[in-house]
Design a protein around this motif. Structure first.
Motif, mmCIF file in Angstrom:
data_model
loop_
_atom_site.group_PDB
_atom_site.id
_atom_site.type_symbol
_atom_site.label_atom_id
_atom_site.label_comp_id
_atom_site.label_asym_id
_atom_site.label_seq_id
_atom_site.Cartn_x
_atom_site.Cartn_y
_atom_site.Cartn_z
ATOM 1 N N SER A 179 13.438 11.447 12.353
ATOM 2 C CA SER A 179 12.226 10.966 13.014
ATOM 3 C C SER A 179 10.996 11.724 12.543
ATOM 4 C CB SER A 179 12.376 11.073 14.537
ATOM 5 O OG SER A 179 12.797 12.369 14.927
ATOM 6 N N GLU A 180 11.151 13.028 12.264
ATOM 7 C CA GLU A 180 10.007 13.782 11.734
ATOM 8 C C GLU A 180 9.610 13.270 10.352
ATOM 9 O OE1 GLU A 180 8.674 18.110 9.982
ATOM 10 O OE2 GLU A 180 10.788 17.552 10.135
ATOM 11 N N ALA A 181 10.607 13.116 9.469
ATOM 12 C CA ALA A 181 10.317 12.651 8.112
ATOM 13 C C ALA A 181 9.733 11.243 8.118
ATOM 14 C CB ALA A 181 11.595 12.682 7.273
ATOM 15 N N GLY A 182 10.110 10.435 9.118
ATOM 16 C CA GLY A 182 9.602 9.072 9.177
ATOM 17 C C GLY A 182 8.130 8.989 9.497
ATOM 18 N N LEU A 183 7.638 9.889 10.338
ATOM 19 C CA LEU A 183 6.247 9.801 10.773
ATOM 20 C C LEU A 183 5.299 10.725 10.027
ATOM 21 C CD1 LEU A 183 6.204 9.319 14.653
ATOM 22 C CD2 LEU A 183 5.353 7.776 12.897
ATOM 23 N N ASN A 184 5.778 11.905 9.597
ATOM 24 C CA ASN A 184 4.768 12.839 9.097
ATOM 25 C C ASN A 184 4.252 12.518 7.704
ATOM 26 O OD1 ASN A 184 6.849 13.780 7.497
ATOM 27 N ND2 ASN A 184 6.920 15.812 8.376
ATOM 28 N N ASP A 185 4.931 11.608 6.967
ATOM 29 C CA ASP A 185 4.326 11.170 5.714
ATOM 30 C C ASP A 185 3.030 10.410 5.980
ATOM 31 O OD1 ASP A 185 5.195 11.545 2.940
ATOM 32 O OD2 ASP A 185 7.175 11.156 3.740
ATOM 33 N N GLY A 186 3.017 9.563 7.004
ATOM 34 C CA GLY A 186 1.787 8.873 7.343
ATOM 35 C C GLY A 186 0.760 9.786 7.964
ATOM 36 N N LEU A 187 1.205 10.751 8.754
ATOM 37 C CA LEU A 187 0.275 11.653 9.433
ATOM 38 C C LEU A 187 -0.334 12.683 8.500
ATOM 39 C CD1 LEU A 187 2.170 12.228 12.803
ATOM 40 C CD2 LEU A 187 0.231 10.719 12.341
ATOM 41 N N ALA A 188 0.180 12.806 7.271
ATOM 42 C CA ALA A 188 -0.454 13.690 6.296
ATOM 43 C C ALA A 188 -1.715 13.067 5.702
ATOM 44 C CB ALA A 188 0.530 14.035 5.181
ATOM 45 N N PHE A 189 -1.880 11.768 5.868
ATOM 46 C CA PHE A 189 -3.031 11.085 5.280
ATOM 47 C C PHE A 189 -4.374 11.599 5.813
ATOM 48 C CE2 PHE A 189 -1.329 7.284 2.959
ATOM 49 C CZ PHE A 189 -2.226 7.352 1.907
ATOM 50 N N PRO A 190 -4.567 11.746 7.137
ATOM 51 C CA PRO A 190 -5.871 12.237 7.602
ATOM 52 C C PRO A 190 -6.257 13.579 6.999
ATOM 53 C CG PRO A 190 -4.587 11.384 9.441
ATOM 54 C CD PRO A 190 -3.676 11.428 8.267
ATOM 55 N N PHE A 191 -5.293 14.475 6.835
ATOM 56 C CA PHE A 191 -5.599 15.783 6.263
ATOM 57 C C PHE A 191 -5.887 15.673 4.762
ATOM 58 C CE2 PHE A 191 -2.709 16.342 9.873
ATOM 59 C CZ PHE A 191 -3.511 17.118 10.696
ATOM 60 N N THR A 192 -5.222 14.734 4.098
ATOM 61 C CA THR A 192 -5.539 14.478 2.698
ATOM 62 C C THR A 192 -6.967 13.966 2.563
ATOM 63 O OG1 THR A 192 -3.215 13.950 2.247
ATOM 64 C CG2 THR A 192 -4.844 13.200 0.631
ATOM 65 N N TYR A 193 -7.358 13.078 3.476
ATOM 66 C CA TYR A 193 -8.730 12.575 3.460
ATOM 67 C C TYR A 193 -9.740 13.669 3.809
ATOM 68 C CZ TYR A 193 -8.159 7.612 2.520
ATOM 69 O OH TYR A 193 -7.925 6.412 1.898
ATOM 70 N N PHE A 194 -9.341 14.616 4.626
ATOM 71 C CA PHE A 194 -10.221 15.743 4.920
ATOM 72 C C PHE A 194 -10.551 16.477 3.619
ATOM 73 C CE2 PHE A 194 -11.557 19.861 6.445
ATOM 74 C CZ PHE A 194 -12.221 19.581 7.635
ATOM 75 N N ALA A 195 -9.536 16.703 2.787
ATOM 76 C CA ALA A 195 -9.756 17.356 1.493
ATOM 77 C C ALA A 195 -10.596 16.468 0.576
ATOM 78 C CB ALA A 195 -8.416 17.670 0.845
ATOM 79 N N ILE A 196 -10.364 15.159 0.610
ATOM 80 C CA ILE A 196 -11.142 14.239 -0.223
ATOM 81 C C ILE A 196 -12.608 14.263 0.184
ATOM 82 C CG2 ILE A 196 -11.515 11.787 -0.747
ATOM 83 C CD1 ILE A 196 -8.433 11.458 -0.530
ATOM 84 N N PHE A 197 -12.887 14.263 1.485
ATOM 85 C CA PHE A 197 -14.273 14.353 1.955
ATOM 86 C C PHE A 197 -14.913 15.660 1.503
ATOM 87 C CE2 PHE A 197 -13.307 10.724 4.455
ATOM 88 C CZ PHE A 197 -14.494 10.219 4.956
ATOM 89 N N MET A 198 -14.179 16.756 1.574
ATOM 90 C CA MET A 198 -14.708 18.040 1.133
ATOM 91 C C MET A 198 -15.064 18.006 -0.350
ATOM 92 S SD MET A 198 -12.194 20.793 3.044
ATOM 93 C CE MET A 198 -13.045 22.202 2.307
ATOM 94 N N ALA A 199 -14.198 17.399 -1.158
ATOM 95 C CA ALA A 199 -14.437 17.348 -2.602
ATOM 96 C C ALA A 199 -15.570 16.394 -2.958
ATOM 97 C CB ALA A 199 -13.161 16.930 -3.324
ATOM 98 N N ALA A 200 -15.667 15.279 -2.229
ATOM 99 C CA ALA A 200 -16.643 14.245 -2.592
ATOM 100 C C ALA A 200 -18.011 14.453 -1.948
ATOM 101 C CB ALA A 200 -16.096 12.869 -2.208
ATOM 102 N N GLN A 201 -18.041 14.998 -0.718
ATOM 103 C CA GLN A 201 -19.296 15.071 0.015
ATOM 104 C C GLN A 201 -19.746 16.489 0.333
ATOM 105 O OE1 GLN A 201 -19.813 12.205 3.168
ATOM 106 N NE2 GLN A 201 -18.089 10.949 2.442
ATOM 107 N N GLY A 202 -18.955 17.476 -0.039
ATOM 108 C CA GLY A 202 -19.397 18.851 0.129
ATOM 109 C C GLY A 202 -18.753 19.547 1.318
#
Length: 410
Positions: free
Chosen positions: A166-189
């Motif tokens: 159950s952990e492996a099933g959900l946390n792949d999707g839940l890693a996306f917001p944190f990935t986008y946090f890094a993308i925002f940092m790289a793209a917008q400062g």
């Protein structure tokens, strides 16, 4: 006559693909009773392929990032369907009580710990460090299969295998917001006040809710369409392959078109689709097919990783990279898991298994390639190298010990 024996790259790759497919069929059975897991063997095969045909396997990861992203994406969504089909009681709290702690406590702590290690020890830029923490945080549904719960028709009494599934099933999707946090940092400062509201309302709230709702509704409608609107004599004639791909691709495609997280939708749809006890034999058929597809693409992907490891072996043998990878696998994730599971009714051994076996793999590859396609990250080469080392060490450390752990859990 000499022209008859000219080896074209295309034919070489066709032969390699055929060999890889054969390996995917044979290796899981040949090595079933040993401590060697299939990904370990695939890594060795990849290194051998690179050794024998180096002129055809010397490639730049960044030039092929889109292909690698698509391949890893497909492997992950198939594995998520497989994981969702295994959870027999998706609406029961006992299916989630340990996974909930791992998702809410362990995952953020792992992200923070890995990001800090990447920044402080490896000297990664802040955006790259956060990306490293995000992509390395989810437990991989592909490689964790050896310790996941059993096929749908077989009741598994182990809370550990259920928790890891159950952990492996959900946390792949839940890693996306944190990935986008890094993308925002790289793209917008680094001034997060300029974009934190957009990140929270869109990347966290909307996309998670959309993925959950669309996945649940789609899984329910597919079940109604297949098993309620058709007669029982037609069910056995429905191709398990076609149905498995439909259960995987329809919720994923709809959710991505609506801007939600397709990874979450696929897992939720599979859970909702399979929860009816009277259709458990049909779910076994779907599970078996998705597992076969998963095996083929896992073999292909890890052979490619083996080729990359062989081609860049000297660059990967950097002591800071190796120490950072070992810190993530042996200290940061296990400690974060142990903190989350404090106060539960689990034994010390059960806490250790849930904490330690946060296997890293295909999902990390996808997030890395996805982020590279969204923004320009500093330290991209170092990120590829440390992610590769983490995956290889996880395959070796977790893979070589999984058989003994599985035996004790059984």
């Amino acid at each position: 006559m000499t022209d008859l024996f000219v080896l074209e790259p295309y034919n070489y790759f066709l032969l390699a693909a055929g060999v890889i497919t054969l390996l995917a069929a044979l290796i899981p059975n040949v090595f079933r009773k040993t401590h060697l897991t299939p990904p370990i063997v695939y890594l060795v095969v990849g290194a051998l392929i690179a050794f024998t045909g180096r002129e055809y396997t010397d490639f730049d990861v960044m030039q092929h990032s889109d292909i690698i992203r698509r391949l890893s994406e497909f492997v992950v969504i198939v594995a998520l369907t497989n994981a969702g089909l295994k959870i027999r009681e998706p609406f029961s709290w006992k299916s989630w009580k340990y996974a909930f702690r791992l998702l809410v406590i362990t995952m953020p702590l792992t992200i923070i710990g890995a990001a800090y290690a990447g920044w402080w020890f490896m000297g990664l830029a802040p955006a790259a460090a956060v990306l490293f923490g995000a992509l390395i945080s989810p437990t991989d549904p592909v490689l964790a299969a050896d310790l996941q719960t059993s096929r749908p028709s077989k009741k598994d009494l182990s809370p550990i295998r259920l928790g890891l599934t159950s952990e492996a099933g959900l946390n792949d999707g839940l890693a996306f917001p944190f990935t986008y946090f890094a993308i925002f940092m790289a793209a917008q400062g680094l001034d997060y006040t300029q974009w934190i509201s957009e990140w929270f309302y869109i990347e966290v709230l909307y996309k998670i809710v959309a993925g959950t709702l669309i996945g649940g509704i789609t899984g329910w409608l597919l079940y109604i369409l297949i098993f309620t609107m058709t007669s029982d004599n037609h069910h056995s004639h429905i191709s398990r392959g076609i149905l498995s791909l439909a259960v995987t691709l329809i919720p994923y495609g709809i959710t991505e078109l609506m801007g939600g997280y397709g990874f979450i939708a696929v897992f939720v749809a599979a859970c909702v689709f399979s929860y009816r006890e009277e259709k458990v034999k049909h779910m076994d058929n779907l599970h078996d097919f998705t597992e076969e597809i998963e095996r083929i693409f896992v073999a292909l992907l890890f052979v490619v990783i083996g080729i990359y490891v062989y081609a860049t072996f000297e660059n990967l043998l950097v002591w800071k990279t190796i120490v950072t990878a070992l810190a993530v696998l042996l200290f940061i994730r296990p400690l974060a898991g142990w903190i989350a599971l404090r106060g539960t009714d689990l034994s010390a051994f059960q806490k250790f298994v849930l904490s330690f076996y946060g296997i890293r793999g295909v999902g990390s590859i996808f997030y890395l390639m996805y982020a590279f396609g969204q923004a320009d990250f500093p330290n991209s080469t170092e990120l590829i190298q440390v992610t590769t080392v983490v995956i290889v060490l996880s395959v070796l450390i977790h893979g070589l010990s999984a058989a003994a752990i599985q035996k004790r859990l059984s």
